[in-house]
Design an enzyme around this catalytic site. Structure first.
Site, PDB file in Angstrom:
ATOM      1  N   CYS A   1      31.389  36.045  48.208  1.00  0.00           N
ATOM      2  CA  CYS A   1      31.805  37.434  48.018  1.00  0.00           C
ATOM      3  C   CYS A   1      33.243  37.489  47.537  1.00  0.00           C
ATOM      4  CB  CYS A   1      31.715  38.221  49.324  1.00  0.00           C
ATOM      5  SG  CYS A   1      30.057  38.411  50.000  1.00  0.00           S
ATOM      6  N   ASP A   2      33.575  38.574  46.871  1.00  0.00           N
ATOM      7  CA  ASP A   2      34.963  38.837  46.536  1.00  0.00           C
ATOM      8  C   ASP A   2      35.146  40.338  46.389  1.00  0.00           C
ATOM      9  OD1 ASP A   2      37.454  37.059  45.668  1.00  0.00           O
ATOM     10  OD2 ASP A   2      37.538  38.961  44.599  1.00  0.00           O
ATOM     11  N   SER A   3      36.289  40.839  46.856  1.00  0.00           N
ATOM     12  CA  SER A   3      36.565  42.274  46.810  1.00  0.00           C
ATOM     13  C   SER A   3      37.820  42.563  46.003  1.00  0.00           C
ATOM     14  CB  SER A   3      36.745  42.835  48.223  1.00  0.00           C
ATOM     15  OG  SER A   3      35.576  42.679  48.987  1.00  0.00           O
TER      16      SER A   3
ATOM     17  N   LYS B   1      32.603  31.424  43.477  1.00  0.00           N
ATOM     18  CA  LYS B   1      32.801  30.891  44.831  1.00  0.00           C
ATOM     19  C   LYS B   1      31.499  30.361  45.425  1.00  0.00           C
ATOM     20  CE  LYS B   1      36.862  33.715  45.791  1.00  0.00           C
ATOM     21  NZ  LYS B   1      37.485  34.772  46.608  1.00  0.00           N
TER      22      LYS B   1
ATOM     23  N   GLY C   1      31.814  41.998  45.076  1.00  0.00           N
ATOM     24  CA  GLY C   1      30.783  41.178  44.459  1.00  0.00           C
ATOM     25  C   GLY C   1      30.083  40.343  45.514  1.00  0.00           C
TER      26      GLY C   1
END
Length: 198
Positions: free
Chosen positions: A68-70, A52, A105
């Protein structure tokens, strides 16, 4: 002051940054998450964050880009956003009284220098035991349909979280202490995105 770009549509991440004194521009990456794979749930959260941030960084000059990614991990399974209210309710039913790990992340790219940093923060979540009626009422609010793992720490979901072990920012989508350390590794002072006295 450096331009700060958040490569995420998450209103929670935007709120975290704004409440902490930063004022990022939001550019949604449009990344097809289904084509990204990794050997672990934590690795996948990191890979998605990097993808991203990278997708957005190519289109902005002299900026700090944050991606970010969760993902929630329970018994080795990855849970992103639920695809339906029924799925959210089923997830909540099966995880009552269970402990999971929320991985977020974080990827930061300095488009001026081309340098980047990637880290994954993980926090243990101890889920409570809501009744079937409480689960149905929570899902009906719509809140769990828009977040990883179908729960929030700061919203209505907080009623059903018995505790966490780790940084609450990780659970909400962005860890400020981790972000500060990542900026430092890139040689970017925090005050470049959060001016003292501003």
């Amino acid at each position: 002051m450096r331009k700060l770009v958040l490569a995420s549509a998450s209103t929670a991440r935007l709120r975290i940054l704004r409440e902490a004194g930063a004022d990022p521009e939001v550019i949604v990456s449009g990344v097809d998450e289904s084509r990204i794979a990794a050997g672990s749930v934590a690795g996948l959260a990191g890979a998605l964050a990097k993808e991203k941030a990278g997708a957005v960084a190519g289109g902005v000059a002299d900026a700090i880009v944050i991606g970010c990614d969760s993902l929630l991990e329970v018994d080795g399974r990855a849970f992103g956003k639920p695809r339906s209210a029924d799925e959210a309710a089923a997830w909540w039913t099966e995880r009552r009284g269970v402990t999971g790990v929320l991985h977020t992340g974080h990827c930061v790219i300095d488009t001026a220098s081309g340098r980047d940093a990637l880290e994954v923060a993980s926090t243990r979540i101890r889920f409570g035991e809501p009744s079937a009626e409480e689960i149905a009422a929570y899902v009906a609010t719509g809140e769990p349909l828009h977040v990883a793992g179908a729960f929030t720490l700061e919203g209505r979901g907080a009623w059903f979280i018995d505790g966490i072990d780790g940084d609450p920012g990780t659970v909400m989508g962005l860890s400020l202490p981790l972000l500060r350390r990542m900026l430092a590794t890139l040689g970017v002072p925090l005050t470049d995105i959060w001016p003292v006295g501003a």
